[in-house]
Design an enzyme around this catalytic site. Structure first.
Site, PDB file in Angstrom:
ATOM      1  N   SER A 144      -5.030 -24.948  13.258  1.00  0.00           N
ATOM      2  CA  SER A 144      -6.052 -23.919  13.469  1.00  0.00           C
ATOM      3  C   SER A 144      -6.094 -23.519  14.946  1.00  0.00           C
ATOM      4  O   SER A 144      -5.076 -23.105  15.498  1.00  0.00           O
ATOM      5  CB  SER A 144      -7.399 -24.426  12.947  1.00  0.00           C
ATOM      6  N   GLU A 238      -6.767 -18.298   2.645  1.00  0.00           N
ATOM      7  CA  GLU A 238      -7.463 -18.393   3.930  1.00  0.00           C
ATOM      8  C   GLU A 238      -7.428 -17.073   4.689  1.00  0.00           C
ATOM      9  O   GLU A 238      -6.452 -16.319   4.623  1.00  0.00           O
ATOM     10  CB  GLU A 238      -6.894 -19.526   4.784  1.00  0.00           C
ATOM     11  N   HIS A 268      -7.386 -23.439   4.133  1.00  0.00           N
ATOM     12  CA  HIS A 268      -7.165 -23.602   5.564  1.00  0.00           C
ATOM     13  C   HIS A 268      -6.803 -25.057   5.892  1.00  0.00           C
ATOM     14  O   HIS A 268      -7.483 -25.990   5.465  1.00  0.00           O
ATOM     15  CB  HIS A 268      -8.448 -23.194   6.294  1.00  0.00           C
TER      16      HIS A 268
END
Length: 303
Positions: A144, A238, A268
Site C-alpha cells: 500500500s 480494490e 487490498h
C-alpha cells in the site's frame, strides 16, 4: 478461494474497516489491537534495531541463514502502522527469498508530514549500503503506502547517485495521492477497506500543503527510468487497482522490466491473508520466485 475462505475473509474485512471520520489516534489504537490478535509464526523473531538513525524491525526466521536483505516498507497511508505491525507479512517475503527483512519504522504524518517518510527511507537504505551490503544483495518490498514509498525511495536513491537494489516487490501500491485513478469510483462497491473518502481525509495529513502530484509523494508521476525489475501485485476488488496498472504502464514506458500480477476477486493487500487464502500464498510464492531470481542473477553478474 473456497466458499469457506470467502466467508472467513469477508468477516475479517468487515472487522478491519475503520470509519473514515474517527480520530487518528483511535485508528492507530484499533490497528494495534487488530494486529496483536494475529500472532506471528513461532519461527519468526523480530528485533528492534536502527539504520542511519531510523528505527527498524529486523525480522529473521529460524533455520534460514540469510543470504540477502529485503528492505521493507509498511502500509498505513503514511499516518498508521509501524515496522513491527508489518512483521507477519514481511516475514513471508523473507521466508521465500532466504533473506533477513529489515522493516523501516519511518516517521508518520500528521506529526511528521512529507518529506519525513521519504527522508527516513533513503537514510535507511544509504546506511545499509554504508554497512557493506551490496546493492545486488538487496531487494525492496512494501504494501500500500509502503509500496509507494518503495518506488519513491528507488527514484530518490537514483537521483542521489546511489546504486539501486536488485529488484522490488510492491503489493497494492498507493502511488497516486491525487486520487485520480478510475477505479476509485468503479471499484468502490467491492472495496470494503478503502475509499476515496477515507484516503482523502489522510492525504492532507501527509502532503501538508505540498503538491500531491510531486514525484516523491505520488511516484506515478515520477520519471521511473533506470529502476530495477519490479513486480506489482494487486487484486481486482480494490480502489487502488488503477494505481497498480498505471504504475506498471509508467515503468514499462521507462524501459523498466515490470511484471503486473493481478488476482481476481481479492481485496487490498490480499497477501496479508495468507493463513486463510490460497490466492495469497500463491501470489507470495510468485513474488518470492521473482525476487530470488533477480537476487541470484545479480550475484552471478557480480561474481
Amino acid at each position: 478461494m473456497s466458499t469457506e475462505q470467502r466467508e472467513n475473509l469477508e468477516a475479517v474485512l468487515r472487522q478491519s474497516a475503520f470509519p473514515a471520520d474517527i480520530d487518528i489516534n483511535e485508528q492507530r489504537r484499533l490497528l494495534r489491537e487488530l494486529i496483536s490478535a494475529q500472532p506471528l509464526p513461532a519461527d519468526v523473531t523480530v528485533t528492534a534495531a536502527a539504520l542511519g538513525g531510523v528505527p527498524t524491525a529486523e525480522i529473521t526466521i529460524d533455520g534460514i541463514e540469510p543470504r540477502h536483505v529485503v528492505l521493507y516498507f509498511h502500509s498505513g497511508v503514511y499516518v498508521l502502522g509501524d515496522a513491527f505491525q508489518s512483521a507477519g507479512l514481511a516475514s513471508q517475503v523473507g521466508r521465500r527469498t532466504g533473506a533477513k527483512v529489515i522493516s523501516v519504522d519511518y516517521r508518520l504524518a500528521p506529526e511528521h508530514p512529507y518529506p519525513a517518510a521519504v527522508d527516513d527511507a533513503l537514510a535507511a537504505y544509504e546506511a545499509l549500503l554504508h554497512n557493506g551490503i551490496a546493492p545486488s544483495d538487496i531487494a525492496f518490498a512494501g504494501e500500500s503506502a509502503g509500496g509507494g514509498l518503495a518506488v519513491a525511495t528507488m527514484v530518490n536513491a537514483r537521483d542521489h547517485g546511489l546504486p539501486l537494489p536488485a529488484a522490488a516487490f510492491v503489493m497494492s501500491p498507493y502511488v497516486d495521492l491525487t486520487l485520480a485513478g478510475a477505479t476509485m469510483q468503479t471499484k468502490r462497491e467491492v472495496d470494503t477497506l478503502m475509499s476515496r473518502e477515507n484516503l482523502q481525509s489522510r492525504v492532507t495529513d501527509y502532503t501538508s500543503g505540498q503538491d500531491a502530484a510531486l514525484g516523491l509523494i505520488s511516484p506515478i508521476f515520477a520519471d521511473l527510468s533506470g529502476l530495477p525489475p519490479l513486480i506489482i501485485q494487486v487484486g481486482t476488488h480494490e480502489v487502488l487497482l488503477d494505481d497498480a496498472i498505471r504504475l506498471a504502464q509508467q515503468a514499462a514506458t521507462a524501459d523498466v522490466e515490470v511484471t503486473l500480477d493481478i488476482t481476481p476477486g481479492v481485496p487490498h493487500v490480499f497477501q496479508t491473508f495468507y493463513p486463510m487464502l490460497d490466492e495469497a500464498t500463491a501470489a507470495l510464492d510468485r513474488a518470492g520466485q521473482f525476487l530470488s531470481a533477480h537476487l541470484a542473477g545479480a550475484e552471478r553478474v557480480t561474481a
